[in-house]
Write a protein that holds these residues in place. Structure first.
Motif, PDB file in Angstrom:
ATOM      1  N   VAL A  14     -53.187 -61.129 -55.854  1.00 13.43           N
ATOM      2  CA  VAL A  14     -53.219 -59.940 -55.003  1.00 13.43           C
ATOM      3  C   VAL A  14     -51.840 -59.284 -54.966  1.00 13.43           C
ATOM      4  O   VAL A  14     -51.710 -58.055 -54.996  1.00 13.43           O
ATOM      5  CB  VAL A  14     -53.694 -60.294 -53.579  1.00 13.43           C
ATOM      6  N   ALA A  15     -50.805 -60.098 -54.913  1.00  9.10           N
ATOM      7  CA  ALA A  15     -49.439 -59.564 -54.913  1.00  9.10           C
ATOM      8  C   ALA A  15     -49.133 -58.809 -56.199  1.00  9.10           C
ATOM      9  O   ALA A  15     -48.210 -57.991 -56.240  1.00  9.10           O
ATOM     10  CB  ALA A  15     -48.433 -60.705 -54.719  1.00  9.10           C
ATOM     11  N   ALA A  16     -49.907 -59.062 -57.239  1.00  9.90           N
ATOM     12  CA  ALA A  16     -49.699 -58.380 -58.517  1.00  9.90           C
ATOM     13  C   ALA A  16     -50.060 -56.903 -58.457  1.00  9.90           C
ATOM     14  O   ALA A  16     -49.841 -56.166 -59.420  1.00  9.90           O
ATOM     15  CB  ALA A  16     -50.520 -59.061 -59.614  1.00  9.90           C
ATOM     16  N   ALA A  17     -50.599 -56.436 -57.339  1.00 11.15           N
ATOM     17  CA  ALA A  17     -50.919 -55.018 -57.195  1.00 11.15           C
ATOM     18  C   ALA A  17     -49.675 -54.175 -56.970  1.00 11.15           C
ATOM     19  O   ALA A  17     -49.757 -52.947 -56.928  1.00 11.15           O
ATOM     20  CB  ALA A  17     -51.895 -54.819 -56.029  1.00 11.15           C
ATOM     21  N   ALA A  18     -48.517 -54.805 -56.832  1.00  7.62           N
ATOM     22  CA  ALA A  18     -47.271 -54.085 -56.551  1.00  7.62           C
ATOM     23  C   ALA A  18     -46.983 -52.926 -57.499  1.00  7.62           C
ATOM     24  O   ALA A  18     -46.523 -51.867 -57.063  1.00  7.62           O
ATOM     25  CB  ALA A  18     -46.101 -55.074 -56.546  1.00  7.62           C
ATOM     26  N   PRO A  19     -47.232 -53.045 -58.818  1.00  4.05           N
ATOM     27  CA  PRO A  19     -46.911 -51.928 -59.722  1.00  4.05           C
ATOM     28  C   PRO A  19     -47.698 -50.657 -59.439  1.00  4.05           C
ATOM     29  O   PRO A  19     -47.338 -49.587 -59.936  1.00  4.05           O
ATOM     30  CB  PRO A  19     -47.278 -52.483 -61.110  1.00  4.05           C
ATOM     31  N   LEU A  20     -48.764 -50.749 -58.651  1.00  3.37           N
ATOM     32  CA  LEU A  20     -49.539 -49.551 -58.351  1.00  3.37           C
ATOM     33  C   LEU A  20     -48.705 -48.532 -57.570  1.00  3.37           C
ATOM     34  O   LEU A  20     -48.950 -47.337 -57.654  1.00  3.37           O
ATOM     35  CB  LEU A  20     -50.795 -49.925 -57.546  1.00  3.37           C
ATOM     36  N   ILE A  21     -47.728 -49.010 -56.802  1.00  9.75           N
ATOM     37  CA  ILE A  21     -46.920 -48.093 -55.997  1.00  9.75           C
ATOM     38  C   ILE A  21     -46.064 -47.180 -56.869  1.00  9.75           C
ATOM     39  O   ILE A  21     -46.105 -45.949 -56.713  1.00  9.75           O
ATOM     40  CB  ILE A  21     -46.066 -48.877 -54.985  1.00  9.75           C
ATOM     41  N   PRO A  22     -45.258 -47.712 -57.814  1.00  6.80           N
ATOM     42  CA  PRO A  22     -44.521 -46.783 -58.680  1.00  6.80           C
ATOM     43  C   PRO A  22     -45.430 -45.937 -59.561  1.00  6.80           C
ATOM     44  O   PRO A  22     -45.100 -44.789 -59.880  1.00  6.80           O
ATOM     45  CB  PRO A  22     -43.628 -47.710 -59.525  1.00  6.80           C
ATOM     46  N   LEU A  23     -46.582 -46.475 -59.921  1.00  2.00           N
ATOM     47  CA  LEU A  23     -47.518 -45.692 -60.717  1.00  2.00           C
ATOM     48  C   LEU A  23     -48.080 -44.518 -59.912  1.00  2.00           C
ATOM     49  O   LEU A  23     -48.181 -43.394 -60.407  1.00  2.00           O
ATOM     50  CB  LEU A  23     -48.652 -46.592 -61.217  1.00  2.00           C
ATOM     51  N   LEU A  70     -51.443 -58.652 -50.042  1.00  2.00           N
ATOM     52  CA  LEU A  70     -51.342 -57.197 -49.975  1.00  2.00           C
ATOM     53  C   LEU A  70     -50.001 -56.753 -49.390  1.00  2.00           C
ATOM     54  O   LEU A  70     -49.388 -55.794 -49.860  1.00  2.00           O
ATOM     55  CB  LEU A  70     -52.497 -56.626 -49.139  1.00  2.00           C
ATOM     56  N   LEU A  71     -49.559 -57.456 -48.346  1.00  2.00           N
ATOM     57  CA  LEU A  71     -48.270 -57.122 -47.742  1.00  2.00           C
ATOM     58  C   LEU A  71     -47.137 -57.371 -48.736  1.00  2.00           C
ATOM     59  O   LEU A  71     -46.187 -56.582 -48.829  1.00  2.00           O
ATOM     60  CB  LEU A  71     -48.055 -57.962 -46.479  1.00  2.00           C
ATOM     61  N   ALA A  72     -47.255 -58.451 -49.483  1.00  2.00           N
ATOM     62  CA  ALA A  72     -46.253 -58.736 -50.520  1.00  2.00           C
ATOM     63  C   ALA A  72     -46.261 -57.646 -51.586  1.00  2.00           C
ATOM     64  O   ALA A  72     -45.205 -57.208 -52.061  1.00  2.00           O
ATOM     65  CB  ALA A  72     -46.533 -60.092 -51.153  1.00  2.00           C
ATOM     66  N   ALA A  73     -47.444 -57.179 -51.960  1.00  2.00           N
ATOM     67  CA  ALA A  73     -47.554 -56.117 -52.961  1.00  2.00           C
ATOM     68  C   ALA A  73     -46.887 -54.836 -52.482  1.00  2.00           C
ATOM     69  O   ALA A  73     -46.185 -54.157 -53.242  1.00  2.00           O
ATOM     70  CB  ALA A  73     -49.023 -55.858 -53.287  1.00  2.00           C
ATOM     71  N   LEU A  74     -47.075 -54.500 -51.217  1.00  2.00           N
ATOM     72  CA  LEU A  74     -46.452 -53.303 -50.653  1.00  2.00           C
ATOM     73  C   LEU A  74     -44.928 -53.418 -50.684  1.00  2.00           C
ATOM     74  O   LEU A  74     -44.222 -52.478 -51.069  1.00  2.00           O
ATOM     75  CB  LEU A  74     -46.934 -53.093 -49.218  1.00  2.00           C
ATOM     76  N   GLY A  75     -44.426 -54.579 -50.291  1.00  2.00           N
ATOM     77  CA  GLY A  75     -42.984 -54.787 -50.281  1.00  2.00           C
ATOM     78  C   GLY A  75     -42.378 -54.744 -51.674  1.00  2.00           C
ATOM     79  O   GLY A  75     -41.378 -54.058 -51.914  1.00  2.00           O
ATOM     80  N   VAL A 126     -39.583 -57.822 -47.167  1.00  2.00           N
ATOM     81  CA  VAL A 126     -40.975 -57.881 -46.698  1.00  2.00           C
ATOM     82  C   VAL A 126     -41.848 -58.591 -47.722  1.00  2.00           C
ATOM     83  O   VAL A 126     -42.680 -59.444 -47.379  1.00  2.00           O
ATOM     84  CB  VAL A 126     -41.516 -56.459 -46.432  1.00  2.00           C
ATOM     85  N   GLY A 127     -41.639 -58.254 -49.004  1.00  2.00           N
ATOM     86  CA  GLY A 127     -42.446 -58.865 -50.050  1.00  2.00           C
ATOM     87  C   GLY A 127     -42.244 -60.363 -50.150  1.00  2.00           C
ATOM     88  O   GLY A 127     -43.208 -61.123 -50.225  1.00  2.00           O
ATOM     89  N   ILE A 128     -40.982 -60.793 -50.134  1.00  2.00           N
ATOM     90  CA  ILE A 128     -40.691 -62.219 -50.258  1.00  2.00           C
ATOM     91  C   ILE A 128     -41.207 -62.993 -49.053  1.00  2.00           C
ATOM     92  O   ILE A 128     -41.821 -64.052 -49.188  1.00  2.00           O
ATOM     93  CB  ILE A 128     -39.170 -62.442 -50.422  1.00  2.00           C
ATOM     94  N   ALA A 129     -40.961 -62.452 -47.843  1.00  2.00           N
ATOM     95  CA  ALA A 129     -41.399 -63.142 -46.623  1.00  2.00           C
ATOM     96  C   ALA A 129     -42.914 -63.300 -46.604  1.00  2.00           C
ATOM     97  O   ALA A 129     -43.447 -64.378 -46.289  1.00  2.00           O
ATOM     98  CB  ALA A 129     -40.919 -62.386 -45.391  1.00  2.00           C
ATOM     99  N   ALA A 130     -43.622 -62.219 -46.955  1.00  2.00           N
ATOM    100  CA  ALA A 130     -45.084 -62.275 -46.963  1.00  2.00           C
ATOM    101  C   ALA A 130     -45.589 -63.232 -48.032  1.00  2.00           C
ATOM    102  O   ALA A 130     -46.534 -63.997 -47.811  1.00  2.00           O
ATOM    103  CB  ALA A 130     -45.654 -60.871 -47.196  1.00  2.00           C
ATOM    104  N   LEU A 131     -44.942 -63.189 -49.190  1.00  6.99           N
ATOM    105  CA  LEU A 131     -45.375 -64.054 -50.284  1.00  6.99           C
ATOM    106  C   LEU A 131     -45.141 -65.527 -49.950  1.00  6.99           C
ATOM    107  O   LEU A 131     -46.023 -66.367 -50.123  1.00  6.99           O
ATOM    108  CB  LEU A 131     -44.643 -63.680 -51.568  1.00  6.99           C
TER     109      LEU A 131
END
Length: 278
Positions: free
Chosen positions: A94-103, A151-156, A74-79
């Motif tokens: 915006v994709a850099a928000a990804a680390p917020l999920i493990p945090l 945002l979708l890339a960040a989630l993935g 999902v992340g790669i496709a969106a990115l």
């Protein structure tokens, strides 16, 4: 120190592969770019696993790896789509928000951040908001589209960071192979269901294959880094791939950054530094 070096290496590899993938997606269909690059990665991991001769771990870890593969797909496709139809210097931050999920997952598990880590979270989030703002120019820029894809890339990618950390605790090789197999199955299924005709030129194959190699190297470095150190730090440092993408877009495509975007990126980097020091 080794965990930090590996996480930074992962960020470099992902950044280069993201840029190449986004660039190729401007002239070739995204499904074609994804299928060939991911298939290359799968072949490499299959050979590596066969050579190692180690049996698969408990199925529970393989499920986590499959979730990681789905998230990365999902992340790669969106990115790639965002980089192809939007503005790289908006999508990437915006994709850099990804680390917020493990945090955030750590917070739910009771891992309360210290003052420095909390400051890093605030700075990173604030910087991403600032960096994502870009005035409309009327010349084809799509700021809202770029932000949504980011945002979708960040989630993935955030899902990948968290799930791969858990899956890799049993066996890194099998975790990477299962994740990549999941990715290829999903992409191939999408290609079949949409009756997409895979079209690439022979001259595209070396670049597409190199994307797969870069992804394998980056994923492996991240998986090891997330086990040697805190997953939150590995995820944040790995997310510096967005900076690599922006730098390459500036150098190769001559994309210009506005003053607010430059300030935003500076705030993001300050947040990343604070997080890496925790």
């Amino acid at each position: 120190m080794l965990a930090i070096a590996l996480a930074l290496g992962a960020g470099l590899g992902w950044g280069a592969s993201d840029f190449l993938g986004g660039l190729k997606s401007r002239s070739r269909p995204v499904p074609s770019v994804l299928l060939i690059s991911q298939a290359t990665a799968l072949v490499l991991l299959t050979i590596t696993t066969a050579v190692r001769g180690v049996g698969p771990p408990d199925p529970a870890f393989l499920v986590q790896a499959a979730v990681a593969g789905l998230g990365e797909t999902v992340g790669i496709a969106a990115l790639y789509r965002g980089l192809a139809v939007g503005t790289m210097s908006i999508v990437a931050p915006v994709a850099a928000a990804a680390p917020l999920i493990p945090l955030l997952a750590g917070l739910v598990a009771g891992q309360v951040p210290g003052p420095l880590q909390f400051a890093g979270l605030v700075l990173t989030a604030l910087g991403l908001v600032i960096a994502s703002r870009r005035p409309a120019t009327g010349t084809g820029d799509r700021p809202l589209t770029s932000i949504l894809y980011g945002l979708l890339a960040a989630l993935g990618f955030g899902t990948f960071f968290l799930s791969m950390h858990h899956a890799g605790q049993a066996d890194t090789g099998w975790a990477l192979l299962t994740a990549r197999l999941t990715t290829v199955i999903v992409i191939a299924s999408a290609v079949v269901l949409t009756r997409h005709h895979v079209t690439v030129r022979r001259s595209d194959l070396p670049v597409l294959a190199s994307i797969g190699v870069l992804i394998v190297a980056a994923d492996a470095q991240y998986a090891v880094a997330s086990m040697l150190g805190p997953v939150s730090v590995a995820a944040v440092l790995g997310s510096l791939h967005t900076v690599v993408t922006i730098v390459l877009a500036r150098i190769v495509l001559k994309e210009r950054l506005t003053r607010p975007q430059m300030i935003g990126m500076g705030v993001v980097l300050a947040g990343v530094l604070a997080l890496s020091l925790t």
